[in-house]
Design a protein around this motif. Structure first.
Motif, mmCIF file in Angstrom:
data_model
loop_
_atom_site.group_PDB
_atom_site.id
_atom_site.type_symbol
_atom_site.label_atom_id
_atom_site.label_comp_id
_atom_site.label_asym_id
_atom_site.label_seq_id
_atom_site.Cartn_x
_atom_site.Cartn_y
_atom_site.Cartn_z
ATOM 1 N N GLY A 184 0.783 -1.231 0.000
ATOM 2 C CA GLY A 184 0.000 0.000 0.000
ATOM 3 C C GLY A 184 0.812 1.275 0.000
ATOM 4 N N ALA A 185 2.130 1.183 -0.084
ATOM 5 C CA ALA A 185 2.979 2.377 -0.124
ATOM 6 C C ALA A 185 3.102 2.847 -1.575
ATOM 7 C CB ALA A 185 4.343 2.087 0.479
ATOM 8 N N ASP A 186 1.969 3.221 -2.156
ATOM 9 C CA ASP A 186 1.939 3.634 -3.550
ATOM 10 C C ASP A 186 2.674 4.957 -3.752
ATOM 11 O OD1 ASP A 186 0.354 1.426 -3.802
ATOM 12 O OD2 ASP A 186 -1.416 2.489 -4.516
ATOM 13 N N VAL A 187 3.090 5.181 -4.999
ATOM 14 C CA VAL A 187 3.766 6.423 -5.371
ATOM 15 C C VAL A 187 3.060 6.984 -6.597
ATOM 16 C CG1 VAL A 187 5.919 7.427 -6.201
ATOM 17 C CG2 VAL A 187 5.983 5.674 -4.442
ATOM 18 N N TYR A 188 2.638 8.238 -6.508
ATOM 19 C CA TYR A 188 1.989 8.940 -7.620
ATOM 20 C C TYR A 188 3.008 9.873 -8.243
ATOM 21 C CZ TYR A 188 -0.931 12.376 -10.041
ATOM 22 O OH TYR A 188 -1.476 13.209 -10.989
ATOM 23 N N LEU A 189 3.093 9.854 -9.564
ATOM 24 C CA LEU A 189 4.014 10.741 -10.280
ATOM 25 C C LEU A 189 3.274 11.463 -11.386
ATOM 26 C CD1 LEU A 189 6.116 7.848 -9.997
ATOM 27 C CD2 LEU A 189 7.444 9.944 -9.967
ATOM 28 N N ALA A 190 3.654 12.708 -11.611
ATOM 29 C CA ALA A 190 3.075 13.483 -12.705
ATOM 30 C C ALA A 190 4.161 14.369 -13.299
ATOM 31 C CB ALA A 190 1.904 14.330 -12.218
ATOM 32 N N PHE A 191 4.165 14.435 -14.620
ATOM 33 C CA PHE A 191 5.137 15.237 -15.365
ATOM 34 C C PHE A 191 4.376 16.199 -16.260
ATOM 35 C CE2 PHE A 191 7.248 11.349 -14.215
ATOM 36 C CZ PHE A 191 8.523 11.759 -13.863
ATOM 37 N N TRP A 199 -1.860 11.060 0.883
ATOM 38 C CA TRP A 199 -0.735 11.467 0.045
ATOM 39 C C TRP A 199 0.158 12.464 0.775
ATOM 40 C CZ3 TRP A 199 0.139 8.252 -3.538
ATOM 41 C CH2 TRP A 199 -0.859 7.719 -4.345
ATOM 42 N N PHE A 200 1.467 12.283 0.599
ATOM 43 C CA PHE A 200 2.483 13.215 1.091
ATOM 44 C C PHE A 200 3.329 13.645 -0.103
ATOM 45 C CE2 PHE A 200 1.222 11.152 4.884
ATOM 46 C CZ PHE A 200 1.580 11.952 5.953
ATOM 47 N N ARG A 201 3.525 14.960 -0.249
ATOM 48 C CA ARG A 201 4.367 15.455 -1.349
ATOM 49 C C ARG A 201 5.825 15.290 -0.971
ATOM 50 N NH1 ARG A 201 7.157 19.820 -1.604
ATOM 51 N NH2 ARG A 201 5.863 21.002 -0.159
ATOM 52 N N VAL A 202 6.535 14.492 -1.760
ATOM 53 C CA VAL A 202 7.967 14.296 -1.555
ATOM 54 C C VAL A 202 8.747 15.194 -2.506
ATOM 55 C CG1 VAL A 202 9.853 12.610 -1.607
ATOM 56 C CG2 VAL A 202 7.595 11.926 -0.771
ATOM 57 N N VAL A 203 8.299 15.255 -3.770
ATOM 58 C CA VAL A 203 9.007 16.038 -4.788
ATOM 59 C C VAL A 203 8.044 16.984 -5.491
ATOM 60 C CG1 VAL A 203 10.268 15.934 -6.986
ATOM 61 C CG2 VAL A 203 10.686 14.200 -5.238
ATOM 62 N N ASP A 204 8.489 18.219 -5.658
ATOM 63 C CA ASP A 204 7.878 19.174 -6.582
ATOM 64 C C ASP A 204 9.042 19.958 -7.164
ATOM 65 O OD1 ASP A 204 6.675 21.249 -8.000
ATOM 66 O OD2 ASP A 204 5.043 21.467 -6.552
ATOM 67 N N THR A 205 9.410 19.639 -8.405
ATOM 68 C CA THR A 205 10.611 20.231 -8.998
ATOM 69 C C THR A 205 10.462 21.724 -9.261
ATOM 70 O OG1 THR A 205 9.935 19.643 -11.254
ATOM 71 C CG2 THR A 205 11.308 18.051 -10.056
ATOM 72 N N ASN A 206 9.263 22.255 -9.143
ATOM 73 C CA ASN A 206 9.062 23.685 -9.325
ATOM 74 C C ASN A 206 9.514 24.480 -8.102
ATOM 75 O OD1 ASN A 206 7.869 26.057 -10.696
ATOM 76 N ND2 ASN A 206 6.486 26.003 -8.952
ATOM 77 N N LEU A 207 9.580 23.851 -6.965
ATOM 78 C CA LEU A 207 9.934 24.544 -5.725
ATOM 79 C C LEU A 207 11.452 24.681 -5.591
ATOM 80 C CD1 LEU A 207 7.414 22.776 -3.326
ATOM 81 C CD2 LEU A 207 7.156 24.980 -4.501
ATOM 82 N N ALA A 208 11.848 25.710 -4.873
ATOM 83 C CA ALA A 208 13.283 25.940 -4.634
ATOM 84 C C ALA A 208 13.781 24.975 -3.561
ATOM 85 C CB ALA A 208 13.508 27.381 -4.195
ATOM 86 N N SER A 209 15.075 24.732 -3.578
ATOM 87 C CA SER A 209 15.716 23.880 -2.591
ATOM 88 C C SER A 209 15.621 24.555 -1.224
ATOM 89 C CB SER A 209 17.177 23.692 -2.980
ATOM 90 O OG SER A 209 17.832 22.873 -2.071
ATOM 91 N N PRO A 210 15.358 23.850 -0.172
ATOM 92 C CA PRO A 210 15.229 22.410 -0.010
ATOM 93 C C PRO A 210 13.792 21.902 -0.120
ATOM 94 C CG PRO A 210 15.325 23.389 2.151
ATOM 95 C CD PRO A 210 15.425 24.519 1.152
ATOM 96 N N ILE A 268 0.104 21.577 -10.944
ATOM 97 C CA ILE A 268 1.459 21.208 -11.341
ATOM 98 C C ILE A 268 1.980 22.295 -12.277
ATOM 99 C CG2 ILE A 268 2.892 19.427 -12.396
ATOM 100 C CD1 ILE A 268 0.643 17.444 -11.592
ATOM 101 N N ALA A 269 3.035 22.945 -11.832
ATOM 102 C CA ALA A 269 3.588 24.100 -12.537
ATOM 103 C C ALA A 269 4.120 23.709 -13.910
ATOM 104 C CB ALA A 269 4.696 24.727 -11.703
ATOM 105 N N PRO A 270 4.238 24.698 -14.809
ATOM 106 C CA PRO A 270 4.809 24.420 -16.129
ATOM 107 C C PRO A 270 6.213 23.831 -16.007
ATOM 108 C CG PRO A 270 3.916 26.646 -16.037
ATOM 109 C CD PRO A 270 3.871 26.103 -14.643
ATOM 110 N N TYR A 271 6.521 22.884 -16.874
ATOM 111 C CA TYR A 271 7.849 22.264 -16.962
ATOM 112 C C TYR A 271 8.322 21.714 -15.611
ATOM 113 C CZ TYR A 271 7.600 25.050 -21.188
ATOM 114 O OH TYR A 271 7.178 25.624 -22.362
#
Length: 172
Positions: free
Chosen positions: A106-113, A133-144, A161-164
């Motif tokens: 049940g530890a599913d992972v959702y991905l969207a590009f 759901w817990f957000r692990v990655v959003d590449t639009n956000l700044a580090s960290p 989901i932000a552009p690109y």
């Protein structure tokens, strides 16, 4: 670069990387650079220092892959391993792809590009029973904030989901 690295690390099989990928080293399109005794093949320590947030993201995604067996299937994925959330397969202009990789526990992972130049308001699938759901990655956000190992709770029924950019949600 973060989008491509995430796509590589969630792919089934052995990821293939070159030294320097972790900080964005370029060989300027030369796919056969081994004979160059120049900076094209030298590890650029100053670039690594200047791109420490890229290195941190790269490292965290590798660790996440190593701790989640959903990325290490020994056989081809079947219908019980993945659910596609795409409804525009016949639309050649669509530049959005979303899917859920299923874990037997049940530890599913959702991905969207999202490769569009506009925000996509994605409908989130229901998480497995007794999970959210817990957000692990959003590449639009700044580090960290682009990679949060424990995940950020509070994902609603839709996500902008932000552009690109791309996202990875984990069911916990």
């Amino acid at each position: 670069m973060k989008n491509f690295h995430l796509a590589l690390m969630i792919s089934q099989g052995t990821p293939m990387m070159l030294m320097g990928d972790e900080y964005g080293h370029t060989r300027y399109g030369n796919n056969n650079s081994y004979g160059h005794d120049t900076a094209i093949n030298n590890f650029q320590w100053t670039q690594l220092d200047a791109r420490s947030s890229q290195f941190r993201f790269f490292s965290e995604v590798i660790k996440f892959r190593q701790t989640n067996k959903v990325f290490r299937h020994e056989n081809f994925l079947n219908k019980s391993d993945v659910t596609w959330h795409e409804h525009n397969w016949d639309n050649f202009d669509s530049r959005f792809l979303a899917f859920t990789l299923h874990d037997s526990k049940g530890a599913d992972v959702y991905l969207a590009f999202n490769a569009h130049d506009f925000i996509v308001k994605a409908q989130m699938p229901s998480p497995p029973p007794n999970r959210r759901w817990f957000r692990v990655v959003d590449t639009n956000l700044a580090s960290p904030d682009d990679f949060v190992p424990g995940g950020v709770p509070g994902i609603s029924s839709t996500y902008n989901i932000a552009p690109y950019s791309s996202i990875l949600l984990e069911a916990k």
